[in-house]
Design an enzyme around this catalytic site. Structure first.
Site, short mmCIF file in Angstrom:
data_model
loop_
_atom_site.label_atom_id
_atom_site.label_comp_id
_atom_site.label_asym_id
_atom_site.label_seq_id
_atom_site.Cartn_x
_atom_site.Cartn_y
_atom_site.Cartn_z
N GLU A 196 6.73 3.53 -8.56
CA GLU A 196 7.73 3.55 -9.62
C GLU A 196 7.15 4.21 -10.87
O GLU A 196 6.24 3.67 -11.50
CB GLU A 196 8.16 2.12 -9.95
CG GLU A 196 9.10 2.02 -11.13
CD GLU A 196 9.35 0.59 -11.59
OE1 GLU A 196 9.98 0.41 -12.64
OE2 GLU A 196 8.88 -0.34 -10.89
N ASP A 213 6.99 -2.31 -10.40
CA ASP A 213 6.55 -3.27 -11.40
C ASP A 213 7.01 -4.68 -11.04
O ASP A 213 8.02 -4.87 -10.35
CB ASP A 213 7.10 -2.90 -12.77
CG ASP A 213 6.51 -1.60 -13.30
OD1 ASP A 213 5.43 -1.21 -12.79
OD2 ASP A 213 7.12 -0.98 -14.20
N ASP A 224 8.76 -6.95 -12.34
CA ASP A 224 9.81 -7.39 -13.27
C ASP A 224 11.16 -7.22 -12.58
O ASP A 224 11.24 -6.84 -11.41
CB ASP A 224 9.75 -6.60 -14.57
CG ASP A 224 9.85 -5.08 -14.36
OD1 ASP A 224 10.25 -4.67 -13.25
OD2 ASP A 224 9.51 -4.34 -15.29
N ASP A 239 13.55 -5.03 -13.12
CA ASP A 239 13.83 -3.64 -12.74
C ASP A 239 13.08 -3.25 -11.47
O ASP A 239 13.61 -2.54 -10.61
CB ASP A 239 13.45 -2.70 -13.88
CG ASP A 239 14.44 -2.76 -15.04
OD1 ASP A 239 15.60 -3.15 -14.79
OD2 ASP A 239 14.05 -2.43 -16.17
#
Length: 746
Positions: free
Chosen positions: A527, A600, A602, A604
């Site tokens: 990402e 990541d 998180d 997202d």
């Protein structure tokens, strides 16, 4: 053994009656293992269903007894009990002991039936240690018993409630030849009540020790039949299973099942009934399972459909006649040829779903034809012709170059994502082979073709009211499948591993690994560009390749295949993996044995993983099925130890784990820096940290994606990110009270 000189008529063996069936059972039921055992059950059930097809039966009950016997009961007309003039035997004995005997050879009682050879009941009787028949007709209940196909009388006892205690082990007296039949009246019933009950114990002398009865096959076959004969209720009662779970709670009826025209027998305790519907899941072993569908093949297609529908269920129906020469049975039993006019009833339901798997089920009357035949050929000829015509008419809108001969729509493009049930009803169908796998009645093909040409043509062209938008989506999907097929063919022409001179054909942003390590090659889908720079320094270039993606890729759950192929990120992933997409995907051509989603830690990042997972599930499913897809598990926090352990670090992967680890350190008196580093993204790590926590096979943590994970993700993604707002709202409201922070992947 007879020699050539002494070989004469005395050496010829003549097997009379049902002895030939017992001597060569494979000729009649295929095998004497589990398949043959189930075949016998289908013969008895199909006889009851034939009564329903003829319009005289609407209720069938199949009971599995604890002693291994099976009863099939129906409320049809009942087997005739009067004497058949030619044989001087009752109808019951004729049906149960004479091969090729029954009403299905004439034209008066049955038109479209499943059993045509007149051997079903008699064969099951011959292969049973015991078979009992009860018939309700004319206000009386008649009974007759058989042992290995021969009629006679068992010395049965009775239970306290007066019911007979029947068993194949009881003493049996066989009826002598040319003696009156042993059909007896054992009770009375209301004058209007009719029906037949057949209970049989299969003979262990015939079936081998590996033969096993399959409850799952029975449930599938019964459910299938309930779709094919709308309004017919079929109940399966398993006496080998308790009527309720051990905790005393009742099995739950699937939500929505009752709304799909599924009924249960009110005489049975409600807690033990599991109703089945087009949208319901059947528990593995319910006490009583009841099936009844009024929607016919439309409900069947709905049940078989998996994935997001591209269109509604389209129906093709009608009747037509044809001429056929057949052998008719005369009054004295002789056969003579004559031309007859047959009626062919056609009922077809089909739809396309957002996927590439094909589900095609075809039937003649209630007989499944897994090999297809004239009815399927007729349908696909018409569908292919009409789709090609519609694509040509909409070539500019669909962006199809008609001048390019390579862009021709093929049948495989149409079949991708197609769910269809094809049924025809005709008298005396002809099959290719004894197994009835393929319909061979040639006159059916032009009838189905003509009917589908007109009705399907109106739908796919959008000429029929309400079909314009649906036909547009279907054509877009089919054209997308065509492009995917062409692209896949071109990809297969390229060698599996590109050399240095060919590397330009791969996406420029791919940082490939060195050739020669195909069995261990890994592809990290990273990402963002910031993480890519760190990953390049952290990877082992010998076997680890990197492909960066910018943020969130296309939502393929809602996009068409054309849109997916036109998306740069999706197209790059498919190209780099190198095994094609959709139905043409070839796992053997995959350039990597591990596809690792590195995003990541998180919300997202989790969203991107779901988008990637949906892409793999929709278009490269074998990667998941073979365990090639993984999710990297990067840490969320880094704890720097102090004192004697300065320079050592601990990583945690959730807030709860951080709190627990800090509590452990405090309890053990181990010092740590108050400034706990929280990673907002992979780019915040240096190369050594990323290698140790995420990329080095010796120290990293990976989560393998299983097939159920992909299915669940696709379903939840469709629910939460799809076009339908009401289901999403209902999901949020229903689960608001169950919110658990630990379930959030951050």
């Amino acid at each position: 053994m007879a020699t050539a000189e002494h070989y004469g008529a005395k050496d010829l063996a003549v097997l009379e009656g049902l002895d030939a069936v017992r001597k060569r059972p494979g000729m009649y039921i295929g095998t004497t293992d589990s398949q043959g055992l189930m075949h016998c059950l289908w013969e008895i059930i199909d006889n009851a269903v034939d009564e329903a097809l003829a319009g005289f039966c609407d209720d069938i009950v199949v009971t599995l007894h604890t002693d291994g016997s099976i009863t099939v009961a129906d409320n049809g007309r009942g087997i005739p009990v009067d004497v058949e003039p030619k044989t001087k035997l009752t109808g019951v004995e004729v049906v149960m002991t004479k091969l090729h005997a029954g009403a299905k050879f004439g034209n008066s009682s049955y038109n479209a039936v499943g059993g045509l050879h007149g051997v079903g009941s008699s064969v099951v009787n011959a292969l049973s240690a015991r078979l009992d028949v009860e018939v309700d007709r004319g206000g009386k209940t008649y009974h007759m018993a058989f042992h290995q196909g021969h009629p006679g009388v068992y010395q049965d006892g009775t239970a306290e409630d007066g019911t007979p205690l029947r068993s194949p082990d009881h003493p049996f007296k066989r009826t002598r030849k040319n003696r009156p039949t042993e059909l007896e009246v054992i009770g009375t019933v209301p004058a209007r009540r009719t029906g037949t009950r057949v209970r049989y114990w299969l003979d262990p002398e015939i079936f081998n020790q590996t033969a096993r009865f399959s409850y799952e096959q029975l449930v599938d076959r019964v459910r299938q039949t309930s779709f094919l004969v709308p309004g017919l209720k079929i109940t399966v009662v398993d006496e080998n299973v308790d009527s309720a779970p051990a905790d005393g709670t009742a099995e739950a009826v699937p939500q929505g099942a009752q709304e799909t025209a599924v009924e249960s027998d009110s005489a049975v305790d409600e807690g033990s009934v599991v109703a089945d519907g087009a949208f319901g899941e059947q528990p593995e072993h319910p006490r009583v399972a009841t099936f009844r569908h009024t929607g016919g093949v439309k409900d069947f297609v709905d049940y078989l459909s998996h994935g997001e529908p591209i269109c509604d269920i389209w129906r093709i129906q009608g009747e037509a006649t044809y001429e056929e020469e057949t052998q008719a049975v005369g009054e004295n039993g002789e056969l003579h040829a004559r031309n007859v006019t047959r009626t062919c009833g056609v009922d077809i339901a089909l739809r396309w779903v957002n996927g590439y798997d094909t589900v095609m089920r075809s039937f003649v009357n209630i007989i499944e034809t897994p090999g297809g035949g004239m009815h399927v050929d007729g349908l696909m000829n018409a569908v292919t012709r009409q789709v090609r015509k519609a694509v040509e008419a909409n070539a500019r809108k669909l962006k199809v170059n008609l001048k390019d001969a390579g862009t021709r729509i093929e049948r495989d493009d149409i079949m991708a994502g197609l769910v269809a049930v094809v049924t025809v009803r005709i008298a005396e169908p002809q099959f290719q082979g004894q197994t009835k796998d393929v319909l061979g009645t040639a006159q059916v093909k032009p009838i189905v073709t003509k009917m589908a040409d007109r009705q399907f043509g109106e739908m796919i062209s959008g000429a029929k009211r309400g079909y314009k938008e649906q036909s547009g989506r279907v054509l877009e999907k089919i054209v997308g499948e065509m492009h995917a097929r062409i692209q896949s063919r071109k990809a297969k022409e390229v060698t599996r591993r590109k050399n240095a001179l060919e590397s330009a054909s791969m996406p420029a942003k791919l940082s490939d690994c060195q050739p020669g390590n195909d069995d261990v090659a890994e592809l990290f889908i990273v990402e963002g560009d910031s993480a890519l720079g760190t990953a390049k320094a952290a990877r082992n270039a010998g076997f680890q390749a990197l492909l960066p993606i910018r943020g969130k890729i296309l939502n393929v759950q809602k996009a068409s295949i054309t849109q997916m192929l036109g998306n740069k990120e999706c197209a790059a992933i498919i190209q780099v993996v190198g095994a094609g997409s959709g139905a043409s995907f070839d796992i053997e051509q995959s350039r990597y044995h591990k596809i690792i989603m590195m995003t990541d830690a998180d919300v997202d990042g989790a969203h991107i993983r779901i988008l990637l997972l949906t892409l793999f599930y929709r278009y490269m499913r074998p990667l998941i099925e073979h365990g090639y897809v993984y999710a990297a598990v990067p840490p969320l926090h880094r704890i720097a130890l102090t004192g004697p352990r300065k320079g050592q670090y601990l990583y945690t992967y959730s807030d709860d784990e951080l709190a627990d680890r800090l509590a452990e350190l405090d309890a053990q008196g181990i010092g740590y820096a108050d400034d706990i580093q929280r990673y907002k993204g992979l780019g915040e790590m240096d190369a050594d940290q990323l290698a140790d926590t995420t990329m080095n096979p010796r120290t990293r943590m990976l989560r393998r994606i299983r097939m159920e994970d992909a299915e669940q993700a696709a379903g939840i993604f469709d629910l939460l990110m799809g076009d339908d707002v009401p289901p999403r709202k209902a999901f949020i409201v229903d689960n608001a009270d169950d919110f658990d922070r630990s379930k959030i992947d951050t």
